[in-house]
Design a protein around this motif. Structure first.
Motif, PDB file in Angstrom:
ATOM      1  N   SER A  65      46.083  43.806  49.633  1.00  0.00           N
ATOM      2  CA  SER A  65      46.210  43.314  48.260  1.00  0.00           C
ATOM      3  C   SER A  65      47.530  43.776  47.656  1.00  0.00           C
ATOM      4  N   LYS A  66      47.945  44.987  47.974  1.00  0.00           N
ATOM      5  CA  LYS A  66      49.246  45.480  47.485  1.00  0.00           C
ATOM      6  C   LYS A  66      50.389  44.731  48.150  1.00  0.00           C
ATOM      7  N   LEU A  67      50.279  44.525  49.463  1.00  0.00           N
ATOM      8  CA  LEU A  67      51.323  43.799  50.196  1.00  0.00           C
ATOM      9  C   LEU A  67      51.472  42.369  49.690  1.00  0.00           C
ATOM     10  N   PHE A  68      50.337  41.714  49.419  1.00  0.00           N
ATOM     11  CA  PHE A  68      50.355  40.326  48.983  1.00  0.00           C
ATOM     12  C   PHE A  68      50.586  40.174  47.478  1.00  0.00           C
ATOM     13  N   GLY A  69      50.534  41.283  46.739  1.00  0.00           N
ATOM     14  CA  GLY A  69      50.722  41.220  45.290  1.00  0.00           C
ATOM     15  C   GLY A  69      49.545  40.580  44.581  1.00  0.00           C
ATOM     16  N   THR A  70      48.336  40.870  45.049  1.00  0.00           N
ATOM     17  CA  THR A  70      47.120  40.300  44.460  1.00  0.00           C
ATOM     18  C   THR A  70      46.158  41.412  44.067  1.00  0.00           C
ATOM     19  N   GLU A  71      45.153  41.053  43.316  1.00  0.00           N
ATOM     20  CA  GLU A  71      44.066  41.973  43.007  1.00  0.00           C
ATOM     21  C   GLU A  71      43.115  41.994  44.201  1.00  0.00           C
ATOM     22  N   ILE A  72      42.567  43.138  44.508  1.00  0.00           N
ATOM     23  CA  ILE A  72      41.673  43.250  45.669  1.00  0.00           C
ATOM     24  C   ILE A  72      40.408  42.425  45.501  1.00  0.00           C
ATOM     25  N   ASN A  73      39.947  42.272  44.283  1.00  0.00           N
ATOM     26  CA  ASN A  73      38.674  41.571  44.066  1.00  0.00           C
ATOM     27  C   ASN A  73      38.720  40.092  44.441  1.00  0.00           C
ATOM     28  N   ILE A  74      39.895  39.510  44.626  1.00  0.00           N
ATOM     29  CA  ILE A  74      39.943  38.093  45.011  1.00  0.00           C
ATOM     30  C   ILE A  74      39.460  37.871  46.440  1.00  0.00           C
ATOM     31  N   PHE A  75      39.392  38.945  47.231  1.00  0.00           N
ATOM     32  CA  PHE A  75      38.936  38.831  48.612  1.00  0.00           C
ATOM     33  C   PHE A  75      37.416  38.893  48.741  1.00  0.00           C
ATOM     34  N   PHE A  76      36.735  39.234  47.665  1.00  0.00           N
ATOM     35  CA  PHE A  76      35.298  39.478  47.744  1.00  0.00           C
ATOM     36  C   PHE A  76      34.513  38.489  46.900  1.00  0.00           C
ATOM     37  N   ASN A  77      33.385  38.106  47.424  1.00  0.00           N
ATOM     38  CA  ASN A  77      32.439  37.268  46.700  1.00  0.00           C
ATOM     39  C   ASN A  77      31.145  38.066  46.640  1.00  0.00           C
ATOM     40  N   ALA A  78      30.927  38.774  45.554  1.00  0.00           N
ATOM     41  CA  ALA A  78      29.772  39.669  45.434  1.00  0.00           C
ATOM     42  C   ALA A  78      28.485  38.864  45.333  1.00  0.00           C
TER      43      ALA A  78
END
Length: 72
Positions: free
Chosen positions: A49-62
């Protein structure tokens, strides 16, 4: 909103080898994780998420599992 790790990588203009190097993984090891054959560890998701410049939560679907649905 959730997006795949691949989509986030492509949007960041990076190649799979760039992400693999950042995680100290072989290209094959990274490819297995990106295509879903293997799972990312939480620390790897944070680094990506840091490398891609995104928030980590975009990778998860709770979602709640059936057994714990009343708790969520």
């Amino acid at each position: 909103m959730t997006i795949s790790v691949k989509a986030a990588r492509v949007n960041a203009g990076l190649k799979q080898q760039d992400a693999a190097d950042h995680l100290n993984l072989s290209l094959t090891g990274y490819q297995r994780k990106e295509d879903g054959t293997s799972r990312f560890y939480v620390d790897e998701a944070v680094k990506l998420s840091k490398l891609f410049g995104t928030e980590i939560n975009i990778f998860f679907n709770a979602k709640c599992h059936k057994k714990t649905r009343g708790v969520c």
